[in-house]
Motif scaffolding. Structure first.
Motif, PDB file in Angstrom:
ATOM      1  N   MET A 120     -38.646  48.845  40.217  1.00  0.00           N
ATOM      2  CA  MET A 120     -37.338  47.512  40.024  1.00  0.00           C
ATOM      3  C   MET A 120     -36.194  47.668  40.467  1.00  0.00           C
ATOM      4  N   ASP A 121     -35.413  48.479  40.313  1.00  0.00           N
ATOM      5  CA  ASP A 121     -34.141  48.742  41.108  1.00  0.00           C
ATOM      6  C   ASP A 121     -34.867  48.846  42.384  1.00  0.00           C
ATOM      7  N   ILE A 122     -35.347  49.449  42.992  1.00  0.00           N
ATOM      8  CA  ILE A 122     -35.506  49.478  44.398  1.00  0.00           C
ATOM      9  C   ILE A 122     -35.725  48.023  44.840  1.00  0.00           C
ATOM     10  N   GLY A 123     -36.591  47.226  44.115  1.00  0.00           N
ATOM     11  CA  GLY A 123     -36.895  45.478  44.487  1.00  0.00           C
ATOM     12  C   GLY A 123     -35.253  44.884  44.586  1.00  0.00           C
ATOM     13  N   LEU A 124     -34.470  44.919  43.574  1.00  0.00           N
ATOM     14  CA  LEU A 124     -33.304  44.595  43.790  1.00  0.00           C
ATOM     15  C   LEU A 124     -32.968  45.158  44.445  1.00  0.00           C
ATOM     16  N   ASP A 125     -32.581  45.797  45.168  1.00  0.00           N
ATOM     17  CA  ASP A 125     -31.922  46.794  46.165  1.00  0.00           C
ATOM     18  C   ASP A 125     -32.505  46.005  47.643  1.00  0.00           C
ATOM     19  N   ILE A 126     -33.543  46.100  47.558  1.00  0.00           N
ATOM     20  CA  ILE A 126     -33.812  45.776  48.737  1.00  0.00           C
ATOM     21  C   ILE A 126     -33.566  44.446  49.086  1.00  0.00           C
ATOM     22  N   LEU A 127     -34.242  43.016  47.713  1.00  0.00           N
ATOM     23  CA  LEU A 127     -33.660  41.993  47.855  1.00  0.00           C
ATOM     24  C   LEU A 127     -32.190  41.716  47.877  1.00  0.00           C
ATOM     25  N   GLY A 128     -31.669  42.457  47.174  1.00  0.00           N
ATOM     26  CA  GLY A 128     -29.699  42.222  48.418  1.00  0.00           C
ATOM     27  C   GLY A 128     -29.573  42.337  49.690  1.00  0.00           C
ATOM     28  N   ALA A 129     -30.352  43.472  50.064  1.00  0.00           N
ATOM     29  CA  ALA A 129     -30.095  43.938  51.743  1.00  0.00           C
ATOM     30  C   ALA A 129     -30.869  43.098  52.740  1.00  0.00           C
ATOM     31  N   GLY A 130     -32.200  42.409  52.291  1.00  0.00           N
ATOM     32  CA  GLY A 130     -32.295  41.519  52.544  1.00  0.00           C
ATOM     33  C   GLY A 130     -31.835  39.608  52.922  1.00  0.00           C
ATOM     34  N   ILE A 131     -31.666  39.249  51.428  1.00  0.00           N
ATOM     35  CA  ILE A 131     -30.521  38.498  51.775  1.00  0.00           C
ATOM     36  C   ILE A 131     -29.022  38.741  52.459  1.00  0.00           C
ATOM     37  N   SER A 132     -29.020  39.744  52.219  1.00  0.00           N
ATOM     38  CA  SER A 132     -27.335  40.041  53.676  1.00  0.00           C
ATOM     39  C   SER A 132     -28.000  39.322  54.853  1.00  0.00           C
ATOM     40  N   ALA A 133     -28.934  39.874  55.092  1.00  0.00           N
ATOM     41  CA  ALA A 133     -29.688  40.317  56.287  1.00  0.00           C
ATOM     42  C   ALA A 133     -30.237  38.668  56.732  1.00  0.00           C
ATOM     43  N   VAL A 134     -30.736  38.122  56.043  1.00  0.00           N
ATOM     44  CA  VAL A 134     -30.739  36.353  56.459  1.00  0.00           C
ATOM     45  C   VAL A 134     -29.594  35.627  56.607  1.00  0.00           C
ATOM     46  N   LEU A 135     -28.776  35.488  55.624  1.00  0.00           N
ATOM     47  CA  LEU A 135     -27.295  35.583  55.836  1.00  0.00           C
ATOM     48  C   LEU A 135     -26.704  35.550  57.508  1.00  0.00           C
ATOM     49  N   LEU A 136     -26.809  36.550  57.028  1.00  0.00           N
ATOM     50  CA  LEU A 136     -26.864  37.796  58.918  1.00  0.00           C
ATOM     51  C   LEU A 136     -26.233  36.558  59.871  1.00  0.00           C
ATOM     52  N   LEU A 137     -28.339  36.660  60.080  1.00  0.00           N
ATOM     53  CA  LEU A 137     -29.261  36.123  61.198  1.00  0.00           C
ATOM     54  C   LEU A 137     -28.799  34.574  60.806  1.00  0.00           C
ATOM     55  N   LEU A 138     -28.461  33.778  59.837  1.00  0.00           N
ATOM     56  CA  LEU A 138     -28.017  32.360  59.611  1.00  0.00           C
ATOM     57  C   LEU A 138     -27.054  32.200  60.410  1.00  0.00           C
ATOM     58  N   LEU A 139     -25.703  33.537  59.783  1.00  0.00           N
ATOM     59  CA  LEU A 139     -24.744  33.415  61.027  1.00  0.00           C
ATOM     60  C   LEU A 139     -24.582  33.056  62.057  1.00  0.00           C
ATOM     61  N   ILE A 140     -25.821  34.019  62.508  1.00  0.00           N
ATOM     62  CA  ILE A 140     -25.243  34.383  64.357  1.00  0.00           C
ATOM     63  C   ILE A 140     -25.674  32.765  64.648  1.00  0.00           C
ATOM     64  N   THR A 141     -27.129  32.625  64.586  1.00  0.00           N
ATOM     65  CA  THR A 141     -27.427  31.402  65.240  1.00  0.00           C
ATOM     66  C   THR A 141     -26.584  30.302  64.879  1.00  0.00           C
ATOM     67  N   LYS A 142     -25.664  29.771  63.615  1.00  0.00           N
ATOM     68  CA  LYS A 142     -25.298  29.096  63.549  1.00  0.00           C
ATOM     69  C   LYS A 142     -24.095  29.095  64.794  1.00  0.00           C
ATOM     70  N   GLN A 144     -24.320  30.708  67.738  1.00  0.00           N
ATOM     71  CA  GLN A 144     -25.003  30.540  68.991  1.00  0.00           C
ATOM     72  C   GLN A 144     -24.541  29.165  69.353  1.00  0.00           C
ATOM     73  N   LYS A 145     -25.605  28.687  68.253  1.00  0.00           N
ATOM     74  CA  LYS A 145     -24.826  27.590  68.779  1.00  0.00           C
ATOM     75  C   LYS A 145     -24.221  26.592  69.518  1.00  0.00           C
ATOM     76  N   SER A 146     -22.691  27.326  68.432  1.00  0.00           N
ATOM     77  CA  SER A 146     -21.648  26.875  68.678  1.00  0.00           C
ATOM     78  C   SER A 146     -20.832  26.841  70.161  1.00  0.00           C
ATOM     79  N   GLY A 147     -21.674  28.013  70.971  1.00  0.00           N
ATOM     80  CA  GLY A 147     -21.602  28.462  71.842  1.00  0.00           C
ATOM     81  C   GLY A 147     -20.520  29.990  72.053  1.00  0.00           C
TER      82      GLY A 147
END
Length: 151
Positions: A120-142, A144-147
Motif C-alpha cells: 500500500m505504501d508503494i501505491g501511495l508513493d506512486i500515486l504521489g509521483a503520478g499526481i505530480s506528473a499529471v500536474l506538471l503535464l497540465l502546467l506545460i500544456t497550459k 504551451q497554449k499561451s506561447g
C-alpha cells in the motif's frame, strides 16, 4: 543536476530508517500540531484535540508518503530533462525511478525494527509521483497554449 534528487532520496531513506516507535511518535506529534493549528480558536478541549489527531494520524502518514514522492518526481524530472529532450520519455523514466526507489525503500523498511514491507505504501508513493506528473503535464500544456515554452 541530480544532487537535489539524491539528497531528497537520502531524506526519504533517513525517514524510513526510524524504528516503528520513533516513526509513530513523529507522526502523532505532527498530527497533534496540525490539529492544534487548525483548531486554535475553537472551543475544543485538549483531550478532543488529541483524539482528533489520533484519528487523523494515519491519513497524515499517507499524505506524507504521497508528498515525498511527488517532490522526488519533480526533482528527478528536472535532472533527467537536462539529458533527455523528449518530455514524455523524461516523465516515464522519472516515474520508473520513483517506483523502483519506492520498492527499495519498502525492502529497506522490512529490516528496520517494527517496520514492514507494505505494498500500500508503494501505491501511495506512486500515486504521489503520478499526481505530480499529471500536474506538471497540465502546467506545460497550459503554458504551451499561451506561447510560453517550458522544458
Amino acid at each position: 543536476m541530480f544532487i537535489p534528487a539524491i539528497i531528497w532520496m537520502y531524506v526519504i531513506y533517513a525517514l524510513s530508517d526510524k524504528t516503528a516507535v520513533k516513526s509513530s511518535i513523529q507522526s502523532e506529534t505532527l498530527a497533534l500540531r496540525l490539529v492544534r493549528l487548525v483548531t486554535r480558536f475553537s472551543s475544543m478541549t485538549d483531550g478532543d484535540k488529541v483524539q482528533l489527531s489520533l484519528i487523523l494520524e494515519p491519513y497524515i502518514r499517507d499524505i506524507a508518503h504521497m508528498a515525498e514522492y511527488a517532490i522526488l518526481f519533480i526533482l528527478l524530472y528536472i535532472a533527467v530533462r537536462a539529458f533527455i529532450s523528449c518530455r514524455y520519455r523524461t516523465l516515464l523514466l522519472s516515474l520508473a525511478v520513483c517506483f523502483l526507489y519506492a520498492c527499495t525503500d519498502e525492502i529497506h523498511q522490512y529490516f528496520v525494527p517494527g517496520r514492514a514491507f507494505e505494498l500500500m505504501d508503494i501505491g501511495l508513493d506512486i500515486l504521489g509521483a503520478g499526481i505530480s506528473a499529471v500536474l506538471l503535464l497540465l502546467l506545460i500544456t497550459k503554458h504551451q497554449k499561451s506561447g510560453i515554452t517550458l522544458k
